[in-house]
Design a protein around this motif. Structure first.
Motif, short mmCIF file in Angstrom:
data_model
loop_
_atom_site.label_atom_id
_atom_site.label_comp_id
_atom_site.label_asym_id
_atom_site.label_seq_id
_atom_site.Cartn_x
_atom_site.Cartn_y
_atom_site.Cartn_z
N LYS A 162 0.83 -1.21 0.00
CA LYS A 162 0.00 0.00 0.00
C LYS A 162 0.87 1.26 0.00
O LYS A 162 0.54 2.25 -0.66
CB LYS A 162 -0.95 -0.02 1.21
N ASP A 168 0.33 3.91 -2.90
CA ASP A 168 -0.09 5.28 -2.62
C ASP A 168 0.82 6.29 -3.32
O ASP A 168 0.35 7.27 -3.88
CB ASP A 168 -0.11 5.54 -1.10
N GLU A 171 0.04 6.28 -7.00
CA GLU A 171 -1.21 6.99 -7.27
C GLU A 171 -0.97 8.51 -7.26
O GLU A 171 -1.54 9.24 -8.07
CB GLU A 171 -2.26 6.64 -6.22
N GLU A 172 -0.10 8.96 -6.34
CA GLU A 172 0.18 10.40 -6.25
C GLU A 172 0.79 10.95 -7.53
O GLU A 172 0.59 12.11 -7.86
CB GLU A 172 1.12 10.68 -5.07
N MET A 222 -2.69 2.13 -8.93
CA MET A 222 -2.17 1.23 -7.89
C MET A 222 -1.91 -0.18 -8.40
O MET A 222 -1.02 -0.87 -7.92
CB MET A 222 -3.14 1.19 -6.71
#
Lengths: 143, 649
Positions: free
Chosen positions: B80, B84, B87-88, B93
């Motif tokens: 995760k 994350d 994704e930023e 993901m």
């Protein structure tokens, strides 16, 4: 035969057996490097074709490891895995594969020692059986 | 056809020396280079640290890869984290694939050469898998924040009040004619000896006056559909034949010609065919027992109609079928008293002054059949009372477990008896004694000091209770005969009747003792296997009043922290879906789904996954004979690719 390094694929469920393997790692419990894991969310996800595919792709042994009955993260996925396993064992024999090359077992997230034990035992069993030589119908069958 | 090769980045984390000491990472990097499969390969250190994540971000921005392999620790630890970050920077993901070369390799492999080879195989598997990744889309859903509670005992009442304080609309469904459950049937709660009606009465009034709480008594759940955040609950509200204008003045009770055994008094007292459980009950309205009322039998009586000062009697009332939309349910159906009628040696129902502990509680209750006077069937005071612990419990032919709550109630008998009959002898015959905390233990020592005789029986199965003249004789292994004129059997607690049916309806599990099973005994005692369905009070296993109330508050606390009005909840992202073009309509998936998440479209002859219910186990996918079912992020193709990669070379 002494130099034979079997290839073993172990399908492990995310919540119990894969977590048990992680714990074995954290405790630095050594086990056979011949056993390699594939993480699935639930042992119920393990399609019988995955097992056949592993044998076709060169595995000498396949394991399916799930949560203990009653502890499945998805309630009953492991029971479905067990039912398929029983049938698959019989099918393997028909394909000329010794059914000892497939093993289903339950390992909880906390059972690091048990994880080490079951995979090492499997590695020993498969080593004794020697390399898997497939007959033509398996190589062509299924996906 | 010329397909552009996907760009895959490979990060090899040293993890301080946790990985680099046991795997030759440079050799892995060289091998990776030689495969020409990667657009970027770097041996780095502590990728999960702030500096590491900064480096990771920069490299993703620079190379804009289609897939990312992080060969490091377990995905359970940091998947995760890296997803994350990806994704930023605008990378989905699903494009992040971890190769667990720490827990699965460096920490568990003796031989460095073998570890290095295993790491390569795992990276190869990750590579083949990540190439096939499809974007995962986060789905959110607006929730209904109202709550339905099944069971109006102390746990259900507490749950309703707690939820209402948070401004939630609450439906409190009780199958009995009014609220109160089992606590209202006792006089005092041990070990503090707090007055039970005094605990409940103010809460009952609060519920009655709370505009957020709708009490549906004399009602039962007939079906539950839907999922977390959006359940549809069907409730049958049975006719009372007395309208809500009734205030419970009891004028009709006197004139009703039909006298029946009262369930509230456990058969020790009577009620009429029109009745209420106790004065001050909620709802206040009386209820007519249609089966026994003469009006309904042969239309020969309407005495209550003329006695009622409010004109509340309505023989025409009908059952109502209600449909209620809520976001979560709390099961607070309590427990049932253990049955000892099968054990002939205990004399229950054969010897007239042998009672169960719940019956004794009724006798000692001020709202009980004798107004709280402890007496024998002939009205005389008992001077010698024997209490038998674990009656019908800890045996395979009865309740196999220890309920953990009855010992303190069993020793309460002495406390209650001595208040009324100071000279009475009290014997507590036990093998185990279980007290859950220091207050309970202090209460036990107080009973010893005040005169209760604790008698050890080494095998409770040997107990024989027999009538001798007007006395009762108690014999058993390890003690001399006891003579008493009243016997109290301390029965345990069983799952409430209807528990199995309710579990089926809610699609939640029962534990081995038959009570509702917690999602996790230590971390989530009041959650069930199904999100949005909670268990509180004794429905989650035998417990005392304090635990019942705590469980209720815990369940509601969890609900109100998640189901916030106006806030959307994120649904499970890795669900299964069924391709309608491939589905043959065999329904095999429906039969294996543990969550009843798959419905059948009769018109199209196909199965459809309700993604809001699906938890993503993938069991349907493994069972689908036509390849129509697909597990997002764990597709067949991805797993075949992983198998091939792992066994490569």
């Amino acid at each position: 035969m002494d130099n034979f390094e079997p290839k073993i694929v172990a399908f492990t469920c995310n919540w119990c057996s894969y977590a048990g393997a992680d714990k074995a790692g954290m405790m630095k419990l050594k086990y056979s490097a011949d056993v390699k894991l594939i993480r699935v969310m639930c042992s119920g996800r393990v399609d019988t074709q995955f097992v056949m595919s592993a044998f076709r792709e060169g595995a000498d042994g396949v394991m399916v490891l799930g949560c203990h009955p009653g502890d499945c993260h998805y309630r009953t996925g492991n029971i479905k895995a067990l039912k398929r396993y029983k049938l698959l064992k019989k099918t393997l024999v028909q394909f000329g594969i010794n059914d000892k090359r497939l093993k289903l077992d339950w390992v909880a997230a906390g059972e690091a020692e048990l994880f080490q034990k079951v995979v090492n035992e499997m590695a020993e069993t498969v080593k004794e059986l020697g390399p898997l030589h497939l007959t033509g119908n398996v190589e062509q069958g299924g996906k | 056809m010329n397909v552009e090769k996907p760009k895959i980045a490979l990060f090899l984390c040293e993890c301080s020396t946790n990985i680099s000491n046991f795997i030759d990472l440079q050799a892995v990097a060289d091998w990776a280079e030689s495969t020409e499969d990667f657009c970027f390969i770097e041996v780095c250190n502590l990728l999960c640290s702030p500096d590491g994540k900064k480096f990771f971000t920069e490299k993703l921005k620079e190379h804009k890869p289609d897939g990312i392999i992080v060969a490091a620790c377990s995905p359970k630890l940091h998947e995760k984290t890296f997803q994350d970050v990806a994704e930023e920077v605008g990378i989905n993901m699903s494009r992040v694939q971890m190769a667990n070369i720490r827990e699965n390799v460096s920490w568990v492999t003796k031989d460095k050469a073998k570890a290095t080879e295993k790491a390569k195989a795992m990276i190869k598997a990750a590579l083949r898998r990540v190439i096939l990744a499809e974007d995962l889309e986060k789905v959110t859903m607006e929730v209904i924040s109202d709550i339905l509670i099944i069971g109006g005992g102390i746990a259900g009442i507490e749950a309703a009040l707690t939820a209402s304080k948070a401004g939630r609309k609450v439906y409190l469904v009780e199958k009995d004619v009014s609220l109160g459950g089992s606590v209202i049937k006792t006089e005092e709660v041990a070990p503090n000896m707090e007055c039970s009606p005094c605990l409940l009465a103010p809460r009952l009034s609060e519920v009655r006056d709370d505009a957020n709480i709708t009490v549906l008594a004399n009602s039962e759940i007939t079906d539950v559909l839907g999922f977390y955040g959006n359940f549809l609950v069907k409730v049958r509200k049975k006719a009372r034949y007395v309208e809500e204008t009734c205030i419970g003045c009891e004028a009709c009770f006197d004139v009703c010609p039909v006298t029946l055994k009262s369930e509230f008094h456990l058969g020790l007292g009577n009620r009429k065919a029109i009745y209420a459980l106790f004065p001050g009950s909620v709802p206040a309205a009386a209820v007519i027992d249609k089966q026994h009322c003469k009006h309904f039998i042969d239309n020969s009586c309407d005495a209550c109609v003329s006695a009622c000062p409010f004109g509340s009697i309505n023989f025409e009332e009908k059952d109502e079928e209600l449909e209620i939309n809520v976001g979560a349910l709390v099961v607070a159906t309590g427990s049932k008293d253990g049955d000892v009628s099968n054990f002939a040696e205990l004399g229950y129902e054969k010897i007239k002054n042998v009672y169960t502990l719940p019956e004794f509680e009724r006798i000692a209750s001020s709202n009980g059949p004798s107004g709280g006077k402890i007496q024998l069937r002939n009205g005389e005071q008992p001077l010698s009372i024997a209490v038998i612990h674990c009656a019908g419990s800890l045996r395979d032919d009865g309740i196999p477990y220890c309920s953990g709550t009855c010992c303190v109630d069993a020793i309460k008998v002495g406390e209650l008896v001595r208040k009324q009959i100071p000279e009475a002898k009290v014997f507590n015959v036990h093998n185990d004694l279980v007290f859950v905390g220091p207050k309970e233990n202090a209460f036990y020592r107080k009973q010893v000091k005040e005169g209760t005789q604790f008698i050890k029986c080494t095998d409770l199965k040997t107990i024989q209770i027999k009538e001798k003249g007007n006395k009762i004789m108690i014999d058993g292994k390890g003690f001399n005969s006891i003579e008493a004129n009243m016997v109290v059997l301390a029965t345990g607690l069983e799952p409430a009747s209807g528990t199995n049916e309710l579990a089926d309806m809610l699609n939640i599990d029962l534990g081995k003792d038959g009570f509702f099973k917690a999602d996790h005994d230590l971390l989530n005692e009041t959650g069930s296997a199904l999100e949005g369905i909670y268990i509180a009070g004794c429905s989650a296993g035998p417990c005392n009043v304090a635990t019942s109330v705590t469980r209720a508050r815990s369940a509601v606390g969890d609900i109100i922290s998640k189901l916030v009005p106006g806030r959307e909840i994120e649904l499970e992202i890795m669900t299964s879906i069924i391709d309608e073009d491939k589905c043959g309509g065999c329904k095999l998936c429906i039969s294996v789904c543990p969550y009843k998440a798959i419905i059948f479209d009769e018109e199209k002859n196909i199965s459809i996954v309700t993604e809001a219910i699906c938890r993503g186990c993938g069991t349907c996918v493994a069972s689908c004979p036509s390849g129509a079912a697909k597990a997002k992020h764990f597709t067949d193709e991805q797993i075949y690719a992983e198998i091939g990669g792992l066994l490569y070379g």
